[in-house]
Scaffold this motif. Sequence first.
Motif, mmCIF file in Angstrom:
data_model
loop_
_atom_site.group_PDB
_atom_site.id
_atom_site.type_symbol
_atom_site.label_atom_id
_atom_site.label_comp_id
_atom_site.label_asym_id
_atom_site.label_seq_id
_atom_site.Cartn_x
_atom_site.Cartn_y
_atom_site.Cartn_z
ATOM 1 N N GLY A 22 0.532 -1.406 0.008
ATOM 2 C CA GLY A 22 -0.166 -0.149 0.181
ATOM 3 C C GLY A 22 0.947 1.560 -0.043
ATOM 4 N N PHE A 23 2.166 1.637 -0.439
ATOM 5 C CA PHE A 23 3.103 2.226 -0.413
ATOM 6 C C PHE A 23 3.813 2.318 -1.314
ATOM 7 C CE2 PHE A 23 5.855 -0.530 1.623
ATOM 8 C CZ PHE A 23 6.372 0.368 1.636
ATOM 9 N N ASP A 24 4.533 3.921 -2.423
ATOM 10 C CA ASP A 24 4.996 3.412 -3.644
ATOM 11 C C ASP A 24 6.804 4.178 -2.928
ATOM 12 O OD1 ASP A 24 6.353 3.331 -5.629
ATOM 13 O OD2 ASP A 24 4.743 5.000 -6.718
ATOM 14 N N PRO A 25 7.317 3.076 -2.918
ATOM 15 C CA PRO A 25 9.040 3.515 -2.365
ATOM 16 C C PRO A 25 9.482 4.454 -3.538
ATOM 17 C CG PRO A 25 9.130 1.376 -2.871
ATOM 18 C CD PRO A 25 7.767 1.899 -2.894
ATOM 19 N N LEU A 26 9.382 4.285 -4.565
ATOM 20 C CA LEU A 26 9.501 5.113 -5.887
ATOM 21 C C LEU A 26 9.133 6.230 -6.144
ATOM 22 C CD1 LEU A 26 10.245 2.209 -8.655
ATOM 23 C CD2 LEU A 26 11.883 3.223 -6.499
ATOM 24 N N ALA A 27 7.855 7.065 -5.392
ATOM 25 C CA ALA A 27 7.429 8.046 -5.726
ATOM 26 C C ALA A 27 8.244 9.172 -6.335
ATOM 27 C CB ALA A 27 5.988 8.759 -5.138
ATOM 28 N N ASP A 28 9.157 9.478 -4.805
ATOM 29 C CA ASP A 28 9.895 10.761 -5.424
ATOM 30 C C ASP A 28 11.528 10.194 -4.963
ATOM 31 O OD1 ASP A 28 10.617 13.380 -5.016
ATOM 32 O OD2 ASP A 28 10.847 13.804 -3.167
ATOM 33 N N ALA A 29 11.915 9.176 -5.481
ATOM 34 C CA ALA A 29 13.464 8.236 -5.361
ATOM 35 C C ALA A 29 14.224 9.272 -6.363
ATOM 36 C CB ALA A 29 13.275 7.046 -5.984
ATOM 37 N N ARG A 30 13.762 9.830 -7.775
ATOM 38 C CA ARG A 30 14.633 9.832 -9.000
ATOM 39 C C ARG A 30 15.785 8.951 -8.922
ATOM 40 N NH1 ARG A 30 14.696 16.529 -5.970
ATOM 41 N NH2 ARG A 30 12.933 16.654 -5.374
ATOM 42 N N LEU A 31 15.426 8.249 -9.495
ATOM 43 C CA LEU A 31 16.783 7.344 -9.477
ATOM 44 C C LEU A 31 17.403 7.529 -11.367
ATOM 45 C CD1 LEU A 31 14.876 3.701 -8.347
ATOM 46 C CD2 LEU A 31 16.646 4.539 -7.473
ATOM 47 N N ALA A 32 16.640 7.908 -11.715
ATOM 48 C CA ALA A 32 17.610 8.302 -13.264
ATOM 49 C C ALA A 32 18.509 9.886 -12.907
ATOM 50 C CB ALA A 32 16.294 8.479 -13.849
ATOM 51 N N ARG A 33 17.724 10.630 -12.319
ATOM 52 C CA ARG A 33 18.688 11.956 -11.410
ATOM 53 C C ARG A 33 20.152 10.931 -10.458
ATOM 54 N NH1 ARG A 33 16.738 16.764 -12.193
ATOM 55 N NH2 ARG A 33 14.484 16.441 -13.540
ATOM 56 N N ALA A 34 19.899 10.406 -9.787
ATOM 57 C CA ALA A 34 20.794 10.144 -9.057
ATOM 58 C C ALA A 34 21.957 9.095 -9.716
ATOM 59 C CB ALA A 34 20.307 8.704 -8.198
ATOM 60 N N THR A 35 21.432 8.103 -10.700
ATOM 61 C CA THR A 35 22.316 7.140 -11.741
ATOM 62 C C THR A 35 22.573 8.035 -11.917
ATOM 63 O OG1 THR A 35 20.527 5.595 -11.408
ATOM 64 C CG2 THR A 35 22.224 5.199 -13.231
ATOM 65 N N LEU A 36 22.398 9.553 -12.767
ATOM 66 C CA LEU A 36 23.568 10.103 -13.664
ATOM 67 C C LEU A 36 24.785 11.169 -12.578
ATOM 68 C CD1 LEU A 36 23.877 11.961 -16.420
ATOM 69 C CD2 LEU A 36 21.867 13.408 -15.733
ATOM 70 N N ALA A 37 23.933 11.829 -11.466
ATOM 71 C CA ALA A 37 25.172 11.982 -10.790
ATOM 72 C C ALA A 37 26.019 11.031 -10.424
ATOM 73 C CB ALA A 37 24.433 12.764 -9.542
ATOM 74 N N THR A 38 26.212 9.882 -9.380
ATOM 75 C CA THR A 38 26.994 8.824 -9.526
ATOM 76 C C THR A 38 27.945 8.554 -10.746
ATOM 77 O OG1 THR A 38 25.337 7.658 -8.400
ATOM 78 C CG2 THR A 38 27.254 6.154 -9.266
ATOM 79 N N ILE A 39 27.197 8.165 -12.327
ATOM 80 C CA ILE A 39 28.302 8.113 -13.750
ATOM 81 C C ILE A 39 28.796 9.332 -13.297
ATOM 82 C CG2 ILE A 39 28.376 7.957 -15.566
ATOM 83 C CD1 ILE A 39 25.551 6.700 -15.748
ATOM 84 N N LEU A 40 28.636 10.163 -13.096
ATOM 85 C CA LEU A 40 29.107 11.066 -13.339
ATOM 86 C C LEU A 40 30.560 11.704 -12.263
ATOM 87 C CD1 LEU A 40 26.498 13.884 -14.100
ATOM 88 C CD2 LEU A 40 28.479 13.646 -16.067
ATOM 89 N N THR A 41 30.362 11.231 -11.498
ATOM 90 C CA THR A 41 31.563 11.228 -10.018
ATOM 91 C C THR A 41 32.322 10.096 -10.390
ATOM 92 O OG1 THR A 41 29.030 12.162 -8.736
ATOM 93 C CG2 THR A 41 31.833 11.656 -7.636
ATOM 94 N N ALA A 42 31.827 9.191 -10.825
ATOM 95 C CA ALA A 42 33.163 7.683 -11.081
ATOM 96 C C ALA A 42 33.947 8.283 -11.711
ATOM 97 C CB ALA A 42 31.803 6.902 -11.692
ATOM 98 N N VAL A 43 33.841 9.087 -12.768
ATOM 99 C CA VAL A 43 35.012 9.886 -13.683
ATOM 100 C C VAL A 43 35.768 10.243 -13.696
ATOM 101 C CG1 VAL A 43 35.566 10.872 -15.901
ATOM 102 C CG2 VAL A 43 33.500 9.543 -14.767
ATOM 103 N N PRO A 44 35.901 11.290 -12.169
ATOM 104 C CA PRO A 44 36.872 11.980 -11.622
ATOM 105 C C PRO A 44 37.333 11.420 -10.305
ATOM 106 C CG PRO A 44 34.594 13.225 -11.158
ATOM 107 C CD PRO A 44 34.349 12.109 -12.387
ATOM 108 N N ILE A 45 36.343 10.396 -9.661
ATOM 109 C CA ILE A 45 37.097 9.737 -9.165
ATOM 110 C C ILE A 45 38.070 8.588 -9.534
ATOM 111 C CG2 ILE A 45 36.640 7.585 -6.891
ATOM 112 C CD1 ILE A 45 33.839 9.345 -6.797
ATOM 113 N N PHE A 46 37.580 7.826 -10.140
ATOM 114 C CA PHE A 46 38.215 6.643 -10.669
ATOM 115 C C PHE A 46 40.021 7.909 -11.491
ATOM 116 C CE2 PHE A 46 35.346 3.423 -10.503
ATOM 117 C CZ PHE A 46 35.754 2.684 -10.028
ATOM 118 N N ALA A 47 39.563 8.976 -11.836
ATOM 119 C CA ALA A 47 40.711 8.929 -12.380
ATOM 120 C C ALA A 47 41.832 9.775 -11.225
ATOM 121 C CB ALA A 47 40.537 10.563 -13.911
ATOM 122 N N LEU A 48 40.868 10.345 -10.094
ATOM 123 C CA LEU A 48 42.087 11.250 -9.015
ATOM 124 C C LEU A 48 42.117 9.345 -8.457
ATOM 125 C CD1 LEU A 48 42.320 13.509 -7.029
ATOM 126 C CD2 LEU A 48 40.628 12.435 -6.218
#
Length: 544
Positions: free
Chosen positions: A417-443
């Motif tokens: 009876g509830f929706d855990p994805l209503a305001d999860a913004r998974l696509a945006r969070a995934t994009l932030a993770t991918i963008l951060t992975a590049v400089p972290i691995f480079a560093l």
Amino acid sequence: MNRSLASGIFSVVSAKIVVLIVTAVSTPLLYRFLGASAYGDYAVLLSVFAIYMIFVSSGITDGVRKYLAEDRSVANWQEHVVGFYLRLAIWLAAIGILVMVAATEFGYVSVAFGEERAVYFYILAILVVTAQFRDYARKTLMGFGLERYSEPLKILDKVGFVVVAIPLTYVGFGVVGALLGHIVASALVAVVGLALVHSRISLLSVFSTPTERFPRTQMLTFNSMSIVLVFLLMSLYHVDILMLQQFRESSDVGNYRAALQIAEFLWFVPLALQTVFVHSTSELWSRNRTREITDLASRTTRYTFLLTGVMAVGLAALADVAIPLYFGAEAEPAIDPLLLLLPGALGFALARPVLAVSQGNGTLRYPVAATGVAAGVNVVLNVLLIPSYGMHGAAIATSIGYGSMFVLHCWSARQVGFDPLADARLARATLATILTAVPIFALTATISNPWLALLVVPPVGFVLYLGFALLVGALDLTEPLEILSAFPDPVGSSASTLQTRLAGLESGPPRNWFQLLLVGAGLSLFASGLAVGVLGIDAPVVLP
């Protein structure tokens, strides 16, 4: 998030951070003092004990904290709940110790785990009793909303174990010394915890007789379903280890367990949320506040992704550095299994708070079904992959089983009876993770000194991740302050004041995804280049 819920989470998270630090210091010592082979035996024993204790204590610990948190009109409700579950705890502990001793005496343990391990089960039989009352006391305090007492007891348990086990293993007591550490620590916590419970509700309530209105059948049904649910969950944790020890040497089991322990660092905040949400959301469910539950669950899913996502990227980037430094050169075979486990560990981290909210509802058939499917997938894949691929096969199978938990429990949540994805913004969070992975691995690639890498990469990576999360809209500008404002002063009041001042800055034109992607990619590459330029122009750069 209300202040009482936030203070409970704060207490649990604070305790888990302390326990994490103590564990981080003690685990490599224990690994070195025992050696990879004995550490593998120790891991197998703990896995067997954890599965065994499901039937002894899991229904009690989940039940007492759920029903104590509910506001029932039954006379002397809390007294009868405490007494009901204390009676169950006593009876089940007695049965548990008798069954384990009998299984050892009649040779069943020797057949299943080898003659050399059979003696350890007499020690585990003692641990059944001390662990039972340790867990009963802590969960009862949590049911009362007294995380400020229950969580320091968890710290006492961990510190007590380290104080006893590390010296004993150092002087040569081996696995026996480690198990004795668990017994002493859990006994100490049980005594202190029961005294705290007694100060709130007399333990003599064990002799009280509830009225006919007391929902014994409902509580026993919940207990039974909790046992099934916890058994399925624990199979996800331990089936791989138990199967691996059948096909590979103890040293492989020890190294695989080392990889699991590193991957499980992702869970310390989700575990805290899971711990608090079971009894905290029970009250919300009893008042039919479904919209508030959906908001809480979906925002928690988003925050969990943001936190554990950057941790997973950091662990992946630093695996080659961290494992040998942490466990020693003998543990280098654990690096590849760790990398294979991280995606699944992230998925399991997301599933934990969702599962806890479902448990708070009390309708467990959907969470049990979802967990059962994930456990089945895990068992089948382990059976298929471990004989041929050893600990790498175990890591792949377990990672898929872990990851499936999030997908399945999102389905379960909607049935509840509830929706855990209503305001999860998974696509945006995934994009932030991918963008951060590049400089972290480079560093990471630019820093040749392993200690410097461990010192520099985590804070720099977190700051970059926070920036990208705000840029792409995975996190609103005032949300970090909103979370902090619910915590005790002076942190809460200061954050609340700053949140009010910044609230007006969030209004503006809507974000354009293509523009955000271009800007984010440009900033990610710029950060990578800056890392190379500042920290080592001649160092090779390895991008994911």
